[in-house]
Design a protein around this motif. Structure first.
Motif, PDB file in Angstrom:
ATOM      1  N   GLN A  37       0.836  -1.204   0.000  1.00 40.28           N
ATOM      2  CA  GLN A  37       0.000   0.000   0.000  1.00 40.28           C
ATOM      3  C   GLN A  37       0.873   1.257   0.000  1.00 40.28           C
ATOM      4  O   GLN A  37       1.834   1.350   0.761  1.00 40.28           O
ATOM      5  N   GLN A  38       0.531   2.198  -0.869  1.00 37.62           N
ATOM      6  CA  GLN A  38       1.274   3.447  -0.970  1.00 37.62           C
ATOM      7  C   GLN A  38       0.874   4.385   0.165  1.00 37.62           C
ATOM      8  O   GLN A  38      -0.268   4.342   0.640  1.00 37.62           O
ATOM      9  N   PRO A  39       1.816   5.227   0.622  1.00 36.63           N
ATOM     10  CA  PRO A  39       1.469   6.144   1.728  1.00 36.63           C
ATOM     11  C   PRO A  39       0.418   7.156   1.282  1.00 36.63           C
ATOM     12  O   PRO A  39       0.486   7.702   0.182  1.00 36.63           O
ATOM     13  N   SER A  40      -0.527   7.405   2.162  1.00 31.83           N
ATOM     14  CA  SER A  40      -1.596   8.357   1.852  1.00 31.83           C
ATOM     15  C   SER A  40      -1.111   9.789   2.086  1.00 31.83           C
ATOM     16  O   SER A  40       0.011  10.016   2.551  1.00 31.83           O
ATOM     17  N   LYS A  41      -1.963  10.732   1.772  1.00 31.26           N
ATOM     18  CA  LYS A  41      -1.640  12.144   1.962  1.00 31.26           C
ATOM     19  C   LYS A  41      -1.414  12.456   3.444  1.00 31.26           C
ATOM     20  O   LYS A  41      -0.519  13.238   3.811  1.00 31.26           O
ATOM     21  N   LEU A  42      -2.201  11.812   4.301  1.00 27.66           N
ATOM     22  CA  LEU A  42      -2.076  12.008   5.744  1.00 27.66           C
ATOM     23  C   LEU A  42      -0.744  11.460   6.247  1.00 27.66           C
ATOM     24  O   LEU A  42      -0.088  12.075   7.098  1.00 27.66           O
ATOM     25  N   ASP A  43      -0.330  10.289   5.723  1.00 32.18           N
ATOM     26  CA  ASP A  43       0.957   9.705   6.130  1.00 32.18           C
ATOM     27  C   ASP A  43       2.116  10.626   5.745  1.00 32.18           C
ATOM     28  O   ASP A  43       3.077  10.799   6.515  1.00 32.18           O
ATOM     29  N   LEU A  44       2.060  11.203   4.541  1.00 29.08           N
ATOM     30  CA  LEU A  44       3.118  12.109   4.094  1.00 29.08           C
ATOM     31  C   LEU A  44       3.174  13.370   4.957  1.00 29.08           C
ATOM     32  O   LEU A  44       4.264  13.877   5.275  1.00 29.08           O
ATOM     33  N   GLN A  45       2.002  13.865   5.362  1.00 31.47           N
ATOM     34  CA  GLN A  45       1.958  15.041   6.240  1.00 31.47           C
ATOM     35  C   GLN A  45       2.543  14.736   7.608  1.00 31.47           C
ATOM     36  O   GLN A  45       3.248  15.564   8.204  1.00 31.47           O
ATOM     37  N   LEU A  46       2.270  13.522   8.121  1.00 35.94           N
ATOM     38  CA  LEU A  46       2.825  13.127   9.418  1.00 35.94           C
ATOM     39  C   LEU A  46       4.337  12.980   9.337  1.00 35.94           C
ATOM     40  O   LEU A  46       5.075  13.354  10.267  1.00 35.94           O
ATOM     41  N   ALA A  47       4.827  12.432   8.219  1.00 36.80           N
ATOM     42  CA  ALA A  47       6.267  12.227   8.054  1.00 36.80           C
ATOM     43  C   ALA A  47       7.006  13.558   7.958  1.00 36.80           C
ATOM     44  O   ALA A  47       8.095  13.722   8.525  1.00 36.80           O
ATOM     45  N   SER A  48       6.429  14.528   7.243  1.00 41.54           N
ATOM     46  CA  SER A  48       7.079  15.825   7.071  1.00 41.54           C
ATOM     47  C   SER A  48       6.840  16.760   8.252  1.00 41.54           C
ATOM     48  O   SER A  48       7.508  17.788   8.374  1.00 41.54           O
TER      49      SER A  48
END
Length: 409
Positions: A334-345
């Motif tokens: 599964q590819q990271p969602s928009k929320l996952d990318l926001q949490l990572a950054s």
């Protein structure tokens, strides 16, 4: 004693009758009579000129013979608010048509309901149900001239509820649109083949026609809601219509003429099982058949190198051949969602104003990059081409002058 005497008397009578029948039928062969038709007698009024399949017309009795019903029957139906102006405009014509068959009707605009009931003039006990169907059709959006036809004997109606057959709203709208077709062509074809009036509106489909036609309409509509396109049923009805014209096929089965449509959509488990079966079959065939590209090796050890033929190298095209991917039933990661990318950054934890500021900054940077690219593309048209220096007179003379022998040496 009385029971024994009665049984003996019956047995004696039976024996006497049996003896008489044997004496009478000595010269003739006994005829076997069906047990159910043994006591049946011919009726003097049952002649060959009577058609038992015809439905006799139910006409109104004369004024002297007519007797009013003991009880009054009535039906009340609600109607939607948007139908109120139309019902008010056509209610006089509905009242006059119902009065012809001995029914009375009321339109209550306060409570939003229509009522139909029997009167002392009513002579048909079933006509009140026809009046109820008339009100149903008027409430469902059918025009008054069409809905009034339901009062005829040979016409029935069916209101099919399709709202709960499909859960997804988008799918429901698409499948309902299939019934109508482009410019209403599919709906027109259904009406012509079934000889019924069909109206698709909201969560219901209203149909009027014969009982046989209504059965076909219901089948087409429910199949369409279950993801079977109406064109398949339309094709089948067209073939049946043509076969019915041939009297030779009246007593034969039509299964060999009718098309057989198979459902092509398979579930995920069915697809996986099918692919695994194909792969297993291929591996079995490969194990049974010898490899045509295999090289025979001689048994002698010393002369083995001499006897082995040299294999020609494969062409370059075969090296570029893509390797066949092995099928796996597992889905890709599964590819990271928009929320996952926001949490990572860390953008997720920013305040709304800070987030808006970042979005605007990114947008302005992107616009600046695009404007720079466009400016470079525009300036390319104004860049002068490289200028070539004109040759001098001495250079031209040297070109014209022939080379001497010494120069050539």
């Amino acid at each position: 004693m009385s029971a024994e005497a009665s049984s003996s008397g019956i047995s004696k009578k039976a024996k006497k009758n049996k003896g008489k029948s044997v004496e009478d039928g000595a010269g003739e062969e006994p005829q076997e009579v069906d047990k159910n038709k043994r006591h049946r007698k011919d009726k003097p009024w049952d002649t060959d000129d009577i058609d038992h399949w015809t439905i006799p017309q139910f006409t109104a009795p004369s004024a002297t013979e007519h007797k009013p019903f003991l009880e009054e029957s009535s039906f009340a139906l609600l109607f939607p608010k948007y139908r109120e102006p139309y019902l008010r405009s056509i209610w006089s014509s509905v009242t006059s048509e119902l009065d012809k068959v001995g029914l009375a009707c009321e339109l209550d605009l306060v409570q939003g309901q229509m009522t139909v009931k029997t009167t002392r003039k009513t002579w048909d006990p079933y006509i009140v149900l026809k009046g109820r169907d008339l009100l149903k059709l008027l409430a469902r959006g059918v025009n008054a001239p069409q809905a009034i036809k339901i009062l005829q004997d040979g016409i029935a109606c069916d209101i099919i509820k399709i709202g709960g057959l499909v859960r997804n709203k988008e799918r429901f709208v698409k499948r309902r649109q299939r019934l109508v077709g482009p410019n209403g062509s599919t709906l027109k074809a259904i009406e012509l083949l079934t000889e019924c009036y069909v109206l698709v509106q909201g969560n219901t489909v209203s149909a009027m026609g014969s009982f046989k036609g209504l059965k076909e309409v219901r089948r087409i509509i429910i199949d369409c809601m279950n993801n079977i396109h109406p064109i398949y049923r339309i094709k089948e009805l067209m073939i049946r219509r043509e076969l019915a014209k041939d009297p030779k096929l009246a007593n034969e089965s039509w299964d060999r003429f009718l098309p057989k449509f198979q459902k092509k959509h398979l579930s995920t488990s069915e697809k996986t099982a099918k692919k695994n079966a194909v792969l297993a079959k291929q591996s079995e065939n490969a194990a049974l058949q010898p490899n045509p590209n295999s090289i025979p090796i001689s048994s002698e050890a010393g002369s083995g190198s001499a006897s082995v033929p040299k294999r020609t190298p494969f062409p370059a095209a075969s090296s570029n051949k893509k390797e066949k991917k092995v099928y796996t039933p597992f889905p890709p990661p599964q590819q990271p969602s928009k929320l996952d990318l926001q949490l990572a950054s860390g953008e997720y934890f920013l305040k709304p104003k800070e987030r808006e500021y970042l979005d605007k900054k990114k947008k302005l940077e992107k616009q600046h990059e695009n404007s720079v690219k466009k400016q470079v593309e525009r300036e390319e048209a104004f860049i002068a081409p490289p200028e070539s220096k004109e040759e001098s007179v001495e250079e031209r003379r040297k070109k014209r002058k022939r080379p001497t022998a010494e120069e050539l040496m």
